[in-house]
Write a protein that holds these residues in place. Structure first.
Motif, PDB file in Angstrom:
ATOM      1  N   LEU A   1       0.841  -1.196   0.000  1.00 31.14           N
ATOM      2  CA  LEU A   1       0.000   0.000   0.000  1.00 31.14           C
ATOM      3  C   LEU A   1       0.880   1.252   0.000  1.00 31.14           C
ATOM      4  O   LEU A   1       2.017   1.221   0.467  1.00 31.14           O
ATOM      5  N   PRO A   2       0.327   2.361  -0.501  1.00 28.94           N
ATOM      6  CA  PRO A   2       1.078   3.609  -0.399  1.00 28.94           C
ATOM      7  C   PRO A   2       1.322   3.963   1.061  1.00 28.94           C
ATOM      8  O   PRO A   2       0.477   3.723   1.929  1.00 28.94           O
ATOM      9  N   VAL A   3       2.494   4.510   1.333  1.00 22.88           N
ATOM     10  CA  VAL A   3       2.767   5.024   2.673  1.00 22.88           C
ATOM     11  C   VAL A   3       1.979   6.322   2.838  1.00 22.88           C
ATOM     12  O   VAL A   3       1.780   7.065   1.875  1.00 22.88           O
ATOM     13  N   LEU A   4       1.495   6.548   4.054  1.00 25.53           N
ATOM     14  CA  LEU A   4       0.873   7.826   4.396  1.00 25.53           C
ATOM     15  C   LEU A   4       1.836   8.583   5.307  1.00 25.53           C
ATOM     16  O   LEU A   4       2.247   8.060   6.353  1.00 25.53           O
ATOM     17  N   VAL A   5       2.205   9.783   4.883  1.00 30.41           N
ATOM     18  CA  VAL A   5       3.078  10.637   5.697  1.00 30.41           C
ATOM     19  C   VAL A   5       2.218  11.800   6.162  1.00 30.41           C
ATOM     20  O   VAL A   5       1.737  12.593   5.344  1.00 30.41           O
ATOM     21  N   ASP A   6       1.998  11.901   7.454  1.00 34.64           N
ATOM     22  CA  ASP A   6       0.919  12.723   8.003  1.00 34.64           C
ATOM     23  C   ASP A   6       1.478  13.784   8.954  1.00 34.64           C
ATOM     24  O   ASP A   6       2.070  13.466   9.982  1.00 34.64           O
ATOM     25  N   TYR A   7       1.294  15.046   8.583  1.00 32.28           N
ATOM     26  CA  TYR A   7       1.678  16.156   9.452  1.00 32.28           C
ATOM     27  C   TYR A   7       0.411  16.801  10.020  1.00 32.28           C
ATOM     28  O   TYR A   7      -0.433  17.288   9.258  1.00 32.28           O
ATOM     29  N   ARG A   8       0.271  16.800  11.329  1.00 26.83           N
ATOM     30  CA  ARG A   8      -0.864  17.405  11.993  1.00 26.83           C
ATOM     31  C   ARG A   8      -0.600  18.900  12.166  1.00 26.83           C
ATOM     32  O   ARG A   8       0.450  19.270  12.695  1.00 26.83           O
ATOM     33  N   ILE A   9      -1.516  19.751  11.725  1.00 30.77           N
ATOM     34  CA  ILE A   9      -1.378  21.197  11.957  1.00 30.77           C
ATOM     35  C   ILE A   9      -2.151  21.546  13.224  1.00 30.77           C
ATOM     36  O   ILE A   9      -3.357  21.315  13.288  1.00 30.77           O
ATOM     37  N   GLU A  10      -1.467  22.109  14.182  1.00 32.31           N
ATOM     38  CA  GLU A  10      -2.041  22.255  15.517  1.00 32.31           C
ATOM     39  C   GLU A  10      -3.443  22.883  15.506  1.00 32.31           C
ATOM     40  O   GLU A  10      -3.649  23.958  15.005  1.00 32.31           O
ATOM     41  N   ASP A  11      -4.400  22.190  16.096  1.00 34.66           N
ATOM     42  CA  ASP A  11      -5.751  22.696  16.356  1.00 34.66           C
ATOM     43  C   ASP A  11      -6.571  23.001  15.119  1.00 34.66           C
ATOM     44  O   ASP A  11      -7.643  23.585  15.223  1.00 34.66           O
ATOM     45  N   ILE A  12      -6.055  22.681  13.931  1.00 37.07           N
ATOM     46  CA  ILE A  12      -6.858  23.085  12.775  1.00 37.07           C
ATOM     47  C   ILE A  12      -6.939  22.038  11.667  1.00 37.07           C
ATOM     48  O   ILE A  12      -7.944  21.986  10.971  1.00 37.07           O
ATOM     49  N   GLY A  13      -5.941  21.167  11.544  1.00 36.26           N
ATOM     50  CA  GLY A  13      -6.077  20.214  10.457  1.00 36.26           C
ATOM     51  C   GLY A  13      -4.820  19.425  10.187  1.00 36.26           C
ATOM     52  O   GLY A  13      -4.115  19.045  11.113  1.00 36.26           O
TER      53      GLY A  13
END
Lengths: 273, 273, 273
Positions: free
Chosen positions: C233-245
C-alpha cells in the motif's frame, strides 16, 4: 592633504554598500564642510547623493577642495576588508593619484592600509532645488524595504498614494493585484517604529519597483526612511546617517496614464522593465 | 581488525571537511600509533598531512598495520550524515574491501552504519624533514582565514613578511594594493586570541592565495593556527586538533622575483593562477 | 460568501509552503466543515491532501459549498507578503472570479489586501479508503527530514523496514551503503521528541527519496510526523497542523524486487529517478 578619521567605520561600509549597486564610479567632493557625492545611476534614471559632514568624523582635515574620482565597486571591495568595529581613516596627499584607507581593529593589534587608484570621471554637478513637498512620510526603513520587495513579486510598478489616513502601495501583474496600506501611527514605544504622514495635498505617483528596491538597500544605515513626494516631481527617498549625514535617492515618476489606474481598477501591465 | 571509537565525532567531520577540497582520495595508514594521512592536493602543488593519535580515541584497536584507500569525497558525504554530537566508530575487518562507519546519537536512540568501499591508491610516502624554521607565528585561526579571504579580493598572491614587530600580509591587483599587519600581542584575555611571533631571522615569502584559502577551511578545527616559515622553504600551516592530532599543510613559496616587490613598491602582477 | 479569519496566519503560510513544490494548482473545496484540498503532484506519482477545519479559524462563514481553483505558486507568492505574525483572512464573494487575502499586522497599522484570480481546474476527487495500517510510526519531523536528506546523498531509493525494535531506513549507491535505525523511545522529556512504533506486522517497503524529501518540507508545520505503512500500500506521511487540520502525503512503494534487497545484501541500483 585630506585626512578624515571615522570611529564608527561600519557607517562608511554601509554607506558605500547602499549606493554600490546603483553607481559604478563617482566623484567624491572633499571640502572643509565634509565629503559629498552626487551621481546618476548607471542607467541614468535616478540620482544618488550622499553627504558625510566634517563634524561627524573624530578628526577631519581638508587643506584645499579636492575631487576624488573613485571606483565605487573597488571601494566596496576594499571596505569589505574592514571589520565592523574598525576605525577607518581616509587619507589623500595633495596631488596624489591614490587615496589610502586605513583600518584599525578595536584593540589596535591589526592595522590594514589599502591604496585605491583615483580616476578621472566626467560628471556635471546638478543643482537640486530646495522643494516643499506635498507629502512627507517617515516610516520604518525595514517596512519600506519589505513592501518594495513584496510588491516586486506581484508587478514591476508600484503606485504610491498618500492621503491623511495613510500611504498605500499598489501593484498588479499576472499573479493578481495587491495593496499595502500603512497608517499614520505615532503612538509606538520606539520613535523609529512610528509612521508619520505630513500632507498638504494627496498625491499618487507610479515608480519602477526595481529602483526602489535598490534604494532600500540603504536600510542598514537608518532605522527610518523619509519619502517626499509632489505631483510630477521625482520622489526623494532619504536615509539619515546618524550624526554625520545622509544618503538620498531621487527617482522620477512613471507618467504612463494607464499605469496610474492600478490602484483603482486593477489594470494589467505589460511593463517588462 | 581495526576499531577506533571517537566520542567527539564532530572532530572527524571537521578534519575531513578541512582537507576534502584539496584531496580527492588518500591512503589512511592505520597502525598502533593511530591513523595518518599524507597526500598531495589534486594539482600536486601542496602537501597535506593529518594525524589522529590512538590516545585521542575512547577505544582504539589496530591488530596489524593497514592501509585504507578512501575516496575523501565519499567519506565527507557519509560524515555529513553524522550528527555533530554523535559518537563515531570506524571499523574494518582484516582483508575486508570496505570500512564501516557507525554513528551513535547521544541518547543512543538513533544508530547509523555506513559501508564505504576501499580503493587501491598509488602514492608514495614523502619523508618530511624536521625543520627549525626562522619564523614561528601563532595567531587566531579566524584572523588568518579573514586575512586570506580579504586579500583574495585584491590579488592572487600574498607576500607574507615577518619581523619582530609583526607579520604583514600584502597583495596588489587592479583594485590597488593592500597591507594587513598583525602585531605580536600576548596580553589578551583568551590565549587563543593572542598573536605570538617567535623569530630568529626576518622572512618574506610569496604564496598563491587560493591555496592558503583552502588551508583556512581547517579553521573550525582549532582556535589558533601556526605558520612556520624559512627562506626558500615551503610554509607549514599547522592546525592542532585538540587532544588527538593535527592537520598540516605545506606550500612552496612563489619564486618570481618581481612578485617579491609587492610589499615595497606595489608592482602590478599578471598572475592569473 | 466565504470568509475565514485565521489568527495565526503563519500556519497558512507554512501549509502552502509544504505543498507548493509538489502541486502547481489545485481546487480548494470550501464547505461548512472547512477548507480541503486534494491534488496529485505534477508528475502524478503522489497524492497530497490538506484539511483546515472550520473550528480552527477565529471566524468562519461559508454560505454555500464552493470550489476555488487556485494557482498554488501564485498563492505562495502572495502569502510571502504576509508577516509571520499577521492575521490572515480569506474572502470570496459568491460567483466572484477572484479570492481576496487580507493581512493585518499585529498592531493593525499595516493592512494588505491581495486579489488572486481563480482558475478552472480539471480534477477528480479520489476516494481514499480508511485503512488499518500494519505499522504506525510517530517520530520527530526534524529527524525524518534529516534522514531523508542524508540518505539522498547515498542513493535515490530508501528501504523503510519497521519491526517492534525500530524503524530502519536504508540506501545504497556508488558511495556505499547506509542504514539509519531509530529505536522506539517514549521516555523523553518532550513528547514531540519521542519515537513511537505501533506494529501489528513487520513491513519493508522501498520509496523514491526525492518524494519523501518533498514531503519533509512540511516539517515546520508540526514537531512530529506519522508514517503509516502496510505491505503493497502507499505510505501515508501525516503532518498534523495544531488545532486546525493536517497535510497528508501518499506515495506508492517501488515494486522492483531487486531494490527490496538493499537492506540485506547491499545490491547496487541503477535508479536515476
Amino acid at each position: 592633504m585630506l585626512e578624515a578619521r571615522l570611529l564608527q567605520g561600519s557607517l562608511l561600509k554601509k554607506t558605500v554598500d547602499a549606493v554600490k549597486d546603483l553607481v559604478n564610479e563617482g566623484n567624491f567632493e572633499c571640502s572643509a564642510a565634509g565629503i559629498q557625492l552626487q551621481a546618476m545611476d548607471t542607467s541614468h534614471v535616478c540620482l544618488v547623493t550622499l553627504m558625510l559632514r566634517q563634524d561627524g568624523f573624530e578628526h577631519y582635515r581638508c587643506d584645499r577642495n579636492r575631487t576624488l574620482g573613485i571606483s565605487i565597486a573597488n571601494l566596496a571591495k576594499v571596505l569589505k576588508c574592514a571589520g565592523n568595529d574598525d576605525v577607518i581613516t581616509l587619507r589623500a596627499q595633495d596631488d596624489s593619484d591614490s587615496v589610502t584607507l586605513i583600518f584599525e581593529s578595536p584593540k589596535a593589534d591589526r592595522i590594514s592600509d589599502f591604496d585605491l587608484k583615483l580616476m578621472d570621471i566626467d560628471s556635471e554637478h546638478l543643482g537640486i532645488p530646495e522643494t516643499e513637498y506635498s507629502v512627507d512620510v517617515r516610516m520604518p526603513s525595514s517596512d519600506f524595504s519589505r513592501i518594495c520587495k513584496d510588491l516586486a513579486t506581484i508587478g514591476d510598478t508600484v503606485v504610491v498614494s498618500a492621503t491623511k489616513e495613510g500611504i498605500k502601495f499598489s501593484a498588479s501583474g499576472d499573479v493578481g493585484t495587491g495593496n499595502i496600506t500603512c497608517k499614520h501611527n505615532a503612538s509606538v514605544d520606539k520613535p523609529d517604529q512610528a509612521t508619520y504622514i505630513d500632507i498638504t495635498e494627496p498625491v499618487s505617483l507610479s515608480f519602477a519597483l526595481r529602483y526602489l528596491n535598490s534604494f532600500a538597500k540603504a536600510a542598514p544605515l537608518a532605522a527610518s526612511v523619509k519619502l517626499c513626494m509632489s505631483a510630477d516631481l521625482p520622489v526623494l527617498v532619504d536615509y539619515r546617517i546618524e550624526d554625520i549625514g545622509w544618503v538620498r535617492f531621487y527617482l522620477a515618476p512613471k507618467i504612463d496614464d494607464e499605469e496610474m489606474d492600478v490602484g483603482g481598477g486593477g489594470a494589467e501591465e505589460d511593463d517588462n522593465e
